[in-house]
Write a protein that holds these residues in place. Structure first.
Motif, PDB file in Angstrom:
ATOM      1  N   ILE A  88       0.940  -1.141   0.023  1.00 39.12           N
ATOM      2  CA  ILE A  88       0.104  -0.070  -0.005  1.00 39.12           C
ATOM      3  C   ILE A  88       0.921   1.281   0.040  1.00 39.12           C
ATOM      4  N   GLU A  89       1.872   1.133   0.804  1.00 38.24           N
ATOM      5  CA  GLU A  89       2.765   2.360   0.996  1.00 38.24           C
ATOM      6  C   GLU A  89       3.518   2.598  -0.373  1.00 38.24           C
ATOM      7  N   ALA A  90       4.032   1.409  -0.790  1.00 42.09           N
ATOM      8  CA  ALA A  90       4.707   1.717  -2.225  1.00 42.09           C
ATOM      9  C   ALA A  90       3.669   2.151  -3.448  1.00 42.09           C
ATOM     10  N   GLY A  91       2.459   1.725  -3.268  1.00 39.84           N
ATOM     11  CA  GLY A  91       1.609   2.235  -4.306  1.00 39.84           C
ATOM     12  C   GLY A  91       1.141   3.594  -4.281  1.00 39.84           C
ATOM     13  N   VAL A  92       0.739   4.061  -3.000  1.00 39.14           N
ATOM     14  CA  VAL A  92       0.285   5.311  -2.655  1.00 39.14           C
ATOM     15  C   VAL A  92       1.773   6.398  -2.900  1.00 39.14           C
ATOM     16  N   CYS A  93       2.776   6.108  -2.474  1.00 36.52           N
ATOM     17  CA  CYS A  93       3.676   6.874  -2.626  1.00 36.52           C
ATOM     18  C   CYS A  93       4.549   7.110  -4.196  1.00 36.52           C
ATOM     19  N   GLY A  94       4.459   5.930  -4.798  1.00 36.32           N
ATOM     20  CA  GLY A  94       4.948   5.762  -6.032  1.00 36.32           C
ATOM     21  C   GLY A  94       3.940   6.853  -7.134  1.00 36.32           C
ATOM     22  N   ILE A  95       2.461   6.701  -6.938  1.00 33.75           N
ATOM     23  CA  ILE A  95       1.752   7.303  -7.924  1.00 33.75           C
ATOM     24  C   ILE A  95       1.775   8.609  -7.431  1.00 33.75           C
ATOM     25  N   VAL A  96       1.621   9.167  -6.219  1.00 37.26           N
ATOM     26  CA  VAL A  96       1.639  10.482  -5.720  1.00 37.26           C
ATOM     27  C   VAL A  96       3.103  11.226  -6.094  1.00 37.26           C
ATOM     28  N   SER A  97       3.907  10.664  -5.661  1.00 45.91           N
ATOM     29  CA  SER A  97       5.487  11.356  -6.052  1.00 45.91           C
ATOM     30  C   SER A  97       5.488  11.407  -7.576  1.00 45.91           C
ATOM     31  N   GLY A  98       5.056  10.425  -8.448  1.00 45.18           N
ATOM     32  CA  GLY A  98       5.273  10.565  -9.835  1.00 45.18           C
ATOM     33  C   GLY A  98       4.416  11.729 -10.187  1.00 45.18           C
ATOM     34  N   ILE A  99       3.223  11.779  -9.728  1.00 39.93           N
ATOM     35  CA  ILE A  99       2.496  12.733 -10.326  1.00 39.93           C
ATOM     36  C   ILE A  99       2.704  14.207 -10.006  1.00 39.93           C
ATOM     37  N   VAL A 100       3.260  14.351  -8.674  1.00 40.48           N
ATOM     38  CA  VAL A 100       3.777  15.784  -8.300  1.00 40.48           C
ATOM     39  C   VAL A 100       5.212  16.043  -8.929  1.00 40.48           C
ATOM     40  N   SER A 101       6.116  15.303  -9.246  1.00 37.98           N
ATOM     41  CA  SER A 101       7.460  15.248  -9.551  1.00 37.98           C
ATOM     42  C   SER A 101       7.197  15.769 -11.109  1.00 37.98           C
ATOM     43  N   GLN A 102       6.244  14.983 -11.801  1.00 40.50           N
ATOM     44  CA  GLN A 102       6.115  15.273 -13.175  1.00 40.50           C
ATOM     45  C   GLN A 102       5.369  16.771 -13.202  1.00 40.50           C
ATOM     46  N   ALA A 103       4.569  17.264 -12.691  1.00 42.82           N
ATOM     47  CA  ALA A 103       3.940  18.397 -12.555  1.00 42.82           C
ATOM     48  C   ALA A 103       4.988  19.406 -12.290  1.00 42.82           C
ATOM     49  N   LEU A 104       5.695  19.287 -11.367  1.00 39.93           N
ATOM     50  CA  LEU A 104       6.582  20.341 -11.002  1.00 39.93           C
ATOM     51  C   LEU A 104       7.904  20.645 -11.856  1.00 39.93           C
ATOM     52  N   THR A 105       8.134  19.315 -12.503  1.00 37.53           N
ATOM     53  CA  THR A 105       9.121  19.370 -13.432  1.00 37.53           C
ATOM     54  C   THR A 105       8.714  20.204 -15.027  1.00 37.53           C
ATOM     55  N   LYS A 106       7.459  20.206 -15.188  1.00 41.96           N
ATOM     56  CA  LYS A 106       6.887  20.747 -16.283  1.00 41.96           C
ATOM     57  C   LYS A 106       6.716  22.332 -15.827  1.00 41.96           C
ATOM     58  N   ALA A 107       6.337  22.655 -14.642  1.00 46.18           N
ATOM     59  CA  ALA A 107       6.078  23.960 -14.210  1.00 46.18           C
ATOM     60  C   ALA A 107       7.338  24.765 -14.127  1.00 46.18           C
ATOM     61  N   LEU A 108       8.560  23.851 -13.706  1.00 49.04           N
ATOM     62  CA  LEU A 108       9.620  24.604 -13.533  1.00 49.04           C
ATOM     63  C   LEU A 108      10.754  24.423 -14.854  1.00 49.04           C
ATOM     64  N   LYS A 109      10.019  23.768 -15.812  1.00 42.47           N
ATOM     65  CA  LYS A 109      10.745  23.515 -17.145  1.00 42.47           C
ATOM     66  C   LYS A 109      12.230  23.016 -17.237  1.00 42.47           C
ATOM     67  N   LYS A 110      12.010  21.800 -16.471  1.00 43.63           N
ATOM     68  CA  LYS A 110      13.372  21.272 -16.055  1.00 43.63           C
ATOM     69  C   LYS A 110      13.527  20.122 -17.182  1.00 43.63           C
TER      70      LYS A 110
END
Length: 205
Positions: free
Chosen positions: A183-205
């Motif tokens: 459960i921990e792996a699934g939740v953390c993997g999905i949430v961190s993936g979504i957040v990191s992808q969004a921030l990468t686009k926003a910060l234009k990395k």
């Protein structure tokens, strides 16, 4: 001009690192970061650690892991679970190593994994989710592996092994973490993936 660019890059790195560290501390000191179970504590703090590793690289991931580890040790000192209280009675120094070192390595490896995936998959978005998944998985493996090395023959763990009906370290780890690790792996993997992808686009990395 190059020196100015480097200075701006360093300021940006430190600012983002400070924000992630603040998130980790906030999660650690509130019910947001931990879900307690009778045996272990499910942690969601691997989410900002994974985000830090993906946004700021292995170095940033290691520092975020360090902050996570320090907060974990603080919790072991101030509001320990039954297991941590037993370990503290045996050897507080080993508890400090258990709480801190695996988390530093976790953040570092997550950053390296993401870097490798981004290169191999040519910036395919799936790299965010795979790296995000690796962070909680590595956290569990490294933490439990260190726990077994330091405390496998501790009275508390011996009693727990008898309760779980296991007779070897590998079986103990599987039985102890159980479904909560998935459960921990699934939740953390999905949430961190979504957040990191969004921030990468926003910060234009």
């Amino acid at each position: 001009m190059e020196k100015t660019s480097n200075n701006l890059s360093n300021v940006r790195f430190l600012t983002q690192l400070a924000l992630l560290a603040a998130v980790i501390i906030l999660m650690a000191l509130t019910p947001i970061g931990y879900i307690r179970t009778p045996i272990l504590t499910v942690t969601l703090i691997t989410i900002p650690v994974a985000v830090g590793a993906m946004l700021l690289g292995p170095k940033g991931g290691a520092i975020c892991g360090l902050v996570f580890g320090l907060t974990s040790f603080y919790t072991a000192l101030t509001a320990p679970s039954a297991m941590m209280a037993a370990f503290m009675a045996v050897n507080p120094i080993l508890v400090a190593i258990l709480c801190i070192v695996p988390r530093i390595i976790d953040g570092l490896l997550c950053g390296l994994i993401f870097k490798g995936l981004r290169g191999a998959l040519k910036k395919n978005p799936v790299s965010f989710y795979l790296a995000g998944l690796s962070c909680p998985v590595l956290n569990t493996v490294l933490f439990m592996g260190t726990l077994v090395v330091f405390f496998y023959n501790c009275e508390y763990v011996v009693a727990l092994r008898d309760t779980l009906g296991v007779s070897n370290p590998f079986a103990f780890i599987i039985a102890a973490v159980g479904i909560q690790a998935l459960i921990e792996a699934g939740v953390c993997g999905i949430v961190s993936g979504i957040v990191s992808q969004a921030l990468t686009k926003a910060l234009k990395k």
